[in-house]
Design a protein around this motif. Structure first.
Motif, PDB file in Angstrom:
ATOM      1  N   LYS A 235      41.064  42.244  35.714  1.00 49.77           N
ATOM      2  CA  LYS A 235      39.722  42.498  35.187  1.00 49.77           C
ATOM      3  C   LYS A 235      38.717  42.762  36.307  1.00 49.77           C
ATOM      4  CE  LYS A 235      40.390  39.741  30.995  1.00 49.77           C
ATOM      5  NZ  LYS A 235      39.904  38.593  30.195  1.00 49.77           N
ATOM      6  N   SER A 236      38.929  42.152  37.449  1.00 52.51           N
ATOM      7  CA  SER A 236      38.039  42.355  38.588  1.00 52.51           C
ATOM      8  C   SER A 236      38.822  43.000  39.721  1.00 52.51           C
ATOM      9  CB  SER A 236      37.434  41.025  39.056  1.00 52.51           C
ATOM     10  OG  SER A 236      38.468  40.120  39.421  1.00 52.51           O
ATOM     11  N   ASN A 243      42.037  47.536  41.534  1.00 49.73           N
ATOM     12  CA  ASN A 243      42.170  46.441  40.569  1.00 49.73           C
ATOM     13  C   ASN A 243      43.563  46.361  39.970  1.00 49.73           C
ATOM     14  OD1 ASN A 243      42.068  48.769  39.030  1.00 49.73           O
ATOM     15  ND2 ASN A 243      40.989  47.788  37.330  1.00 49.73           N
ATOM     16  N   ALA A 453      39.401  35.355  46.031  1.00 48.37           N
ATOM     17  CA  ALA A 453      38.182  35.317  45.222  1.00 48.37           C
ATOM     18  C   ALA A 453      38.401  35.973  43.870  1.00 48.37           C
ATOM     19  CB  ALA A 453      37.050  36.012  45.973  1.00 48.37           C
ATOM     20  N   SER A 454      39.209  37.052  43.824  1.00 48.72           N
ATOM     21  CA  SER A 454      39.496  37.703  42.549  1.00 48.72           C
ATOM     22  C   SER A 454      40.345  36.822  41.646  1.00 48.72           C
ATOM     23  CB  SER A 454      40.201  39.037  42.800  1.00 48.72           C
ATOM     24  OG  SER A 454      40.527  39.675  41.588  1.00 48.72           O
ATOM     25  N   LYS A 457      38.469  34.068  39.793  1.00 52.51           N
ATOM     26  CA  LYS A 457      37.671  34.505  38.646  1.00 52.51           C
ATOM     27  C   LYS A 457      38.463  34.498  37.345  1.00 52.51           C
ATOM     28  CE  LYS A 457      34.681  37.538  41.405  1.00 52.51           C
ATOM     29  NZ  LYS A 457      34.236  38.934  41.628  1.00 52.51           N
ATOM     30  N   GLU A 459      40.520  32.934  34.365  1.00 52.61           N
ATOM     31  CA  GLU A 459      40.435  31.626  33.712  1.00 52.61           C
ATOM     32  C   GLU A 459      41.711  30.825  33.946  1.00 52.61           C
ATOM     33  OE1 GLU A 459      39.673  29.725  29.228  1.00 52.61           O
ATOM     34  OE2 GLU A 459      39.811  31.902  29.543  1.00 52.61           O
TER      35      GLU A 459
END
Length: 645
Positions: A235-236, A243, A453-454, A457, A459
């Protein structure tokens, strides 16, 4: 398409190592015999496999003391499993005549590659098929000191003919006397400028030989089963504007076979007959030409190995039909294993939830003890993070007995239940795909920080199947809703009546139910028929579509029925000025008051208050014939104003 040519240097292969290599050759042939292309056009018809395995060996003539090359099996047609086994089993076991250098290590000079890389041997195998890639695999227990000019020229000519050479060095116990790393580096320098040559060294234990067999088989199977290409989309962005990650998907297991199937085949082509056709007809015909075959043209005792290989047998005594496994199924516990070290890639098949058996009649105490033992076993295994390896001669997915062992693992859980999964055996596990292209280059901190970091994010939560809806019910509900747009489900005539018990006891009510069912079928036919016989027929059909009124007197007792009020309204059809069509006339005849109802209405009965006339729309509003049966006789009203045309 790849064709493999194995060259065994029997001069320096000891007897124990040669015995293991023979078994490896036989396993490779067996793997190839049961292989089948996934993209086969006609999988029901067995087609012979192409010969793509050759076998040669180098030995020293004891009389002339010269090195010679012999061809044990040459691939010139269809693969013959029986002949290949015969060739491997007849490799000379007394050809071990090693030479030693000054340091006491094994040495060898002549590789006899020039006798293989020529038009008479290797280049003639496979005909003039340009799609065939040939590969020579030379297996030895010594590292060749030097390559003469003739051998180097043969290797360069092989590169021009798209032939690759792989040198496999199997290190033996006597190799500790030699400078193995130095000899390897010296040999690599000699073949370094040849792109078609490679070198591999192994310690010849069970794992190494098994890995080699499956590596070779993967090369043979490469054109039969392609890898799937996939990508994982996030998603990011992982780094910059990227991506997604592209990957290849490949299976890790070979075909699982539990038994070999006996069959009948033709002598002319060696192709088995279709059992389903043999049952329907007494005559046998060739699967290829279709010519009728006699008794002498049939091979009654054949065994089907996979989909493409047939073995002729003297009898069927070695084969038996698979039977349903008797219950309960026995699983023999072999050993424990640490789950953290278990390769999840070898776990296959369906998961089975394992719970303790329920109590049976008089064995309540025994069942309670069994449940306690199960609970303690699950808890202990979960605390140790271990599982139990079991074996059984039962394939749980097919619930049939097998001729070979099947392996399973019993996995504990924190919920108090356990899971049984199938494990791959030595014949089923294939090696990990080649990952040499994954370079272990240093990664910068920017890439690590960006990817981390990705990931943070995304969940994080424990997986719960209830919270991951696949959309099955939503999709099915939409399909049913779309199907209902075609209208009501047509009712079945003479469907059993499910009205009150009192109504079912009266034969007159049963007759009304039959008429109601008949009216429903006729009404449906009228709705689907275009009336073309005058304006009156059209108007009556429109009235029939708009309103249907049924009325049944309320029952106060099995024999007491209120006087119907239908004789004045329905008994005489309305006067019309035009001619009715045939279907409308039959409908009006059905609407007459039944004779049984008229006779009962004429006799004095205890009347009760009539039921209020319900308005029931016909067609899409009524989908059940039972609603018609429990209502009243149909009373259409044709006295309405004409519509303006």
């Amino acid at each position: 398409m790849v064709m493999l040519c194995f060259v065994l240097d029997l001069r320096i292969l000891s007897a124990p190592l040669l015995r293991d290599l023979k078994q490896s050759m036989l396993q490779l042939a067996n793997f190839y015999a049961i292989s089948s292309p996934s993209s086969s056009i006609d999988s029901s018809r067995s087609k012979p496999l192409l010969d793509r395995i050759g076998l040669c060996y180098v030995f020293k003539n004891r009389i002339s003391r010269t090195d010679e090359l012999k061809i044990a099996y040459s691939p010139r047609g269809n693969f013959n499993l029986r002949d290949f086994h015969h060739a491997v089993n007849n490799l000379p076991s007394d050809a071990f005549l090693p030479d030693f250098n000054s340091s006491g290590a094994l040495c060898c000079s002549d590789l006899k590659l020039c006798s293989i890389l020529n038009d008479k041997v290797l280049y003639s195998w496979g005909g003039h098929n340009k799609d065939i890639t040939r590969k020579v695999i030379l297996i030895s227990s010594c590292i060749y000191e030097s390559l003469d000019s003739a051998t180097k020229k043969a290797l360069m000519d092989a590169a021009d003919n798209c032939v690759s050479i792989e040198f496999i060095f199997l290190e033996q116990n006597s190799s500790h006397l030699a400078d193995t790393p130095g000899s390897i580096n010296k040999f690599l320098k000699q073949i370094g400028d040849l792109e078609n040559c490679s070198f591999q060294n192994y310690i010849p234990d069970a794992h190494a030989l098994s890995g080699l067999v499956k590596k070779w088989f993967q090369e043979l199977k490469e054109d039969l089963e392609e890898q799937l290409q996939a990508r994982f989309v996030f998603k990011s962005n992982l780094l910059g504007s990227t991506n997604q990650i592209s990957c290849n998907l490949c299976t890790s297991f070979n075909q699982i076979i539990d038994e070999f199937v006996p069959c009948k085949s033709c002598r002319c082509h060696g192709i088995p007959f279709d059992n389903s056709k043999m049952i329907r007809t007494d005559k046998s015909s060739c699967p290829v030409t279709g010519v009728e075959l006699g008794a002498l043209d049939l091979v009654e005792s054949s065994v089907k190995i996979g989909e493409h290989t047939i073995l002729y047998m003297p009898s069927f005594q070695c084969c038996r039909d698979l039977q349903k496994v008797p219950l309960p199924i026995n699983f023999d516990v072999i050993e424990r294993t640490n789950l953290r070290s278990l390769d999840e890639g070898i776990i296959l098949g369906t998961s089975y939830i394992v719970t303790p058996a329920l109590p049976e009649f008089d064995d309540t105490d025994k069942s309670e003890l069994n449940a306690k033992l199960f609970q303690v076993l699950c808890g202990v295994l979960h605390s140790l993070d271990q599982g139990l390896i079991c074996s059984s001669k039962c394939n749980v997915e097919t619930a049939k007995q097998t001729s070979f062992l099947c392996y399973y693992i019993l996995l504990p859980s924190e919920k108090g239940v356990m899971i049984l999964r199938r494990l791959a055996g030595s014949e089923e596990a294939l090696p990990v795909p080649d990952i040499s292209n994954i370079a272990c280059t240093p990664v910068t901190e920017d890439i690590k920080n960006s990817l981390q970091a990705s990931l943070l994010k995304i969940e994080l939560r424990n997986y719960d199947p209830v919270q991951h809806d696949r959309g099955f019910h939503q999709r099915l509900n939409l399909l049913v809703k779309e199907s209902l747009q075609f209208g009501a489900i047509p009712a079945k005539a003479k469907e059993p009546v499910t009205a009150t018990n009192i109504a079912l006891q009266d034969p007159m009510i049963e007759d009304l139910a039959d008429q109601a069912n008949n009216l429903l079928v006729i009404g449906d036919n009228v709705l689907n028929t275009k009336t073309t016989d005058g304006k009156i027929g059209t108007r009556i059909t429109e009235e029939w579509e708009q309103l249907v009124v049924l009325e049944i007197p309320k029952m106060s007792s099995p024999t007491c029925i209120s006087k119907p009020k239908l004789d004045k309204e329905v008994s005489s059809p309305p006067k019309t000025t035009g001619k009715l069509d045939d279907k409308t006339s039959r409908i009006l005849e059905r609407l007459e008051v039944p004779k049984q109802l008229q006779r009962k209405a004429a006799s004095p009965t205890v009347s009760s208050s009539p039921v209020k006339k319900p308005l029931i729309p016909f067609g899409r509003g009524i989908t059940d014939a039972k609603a018609i049966v429990s209502s009243q006789p149909i009373k259409p009203n044709f006295q309405r104003l004409k519509r303006k045309r």
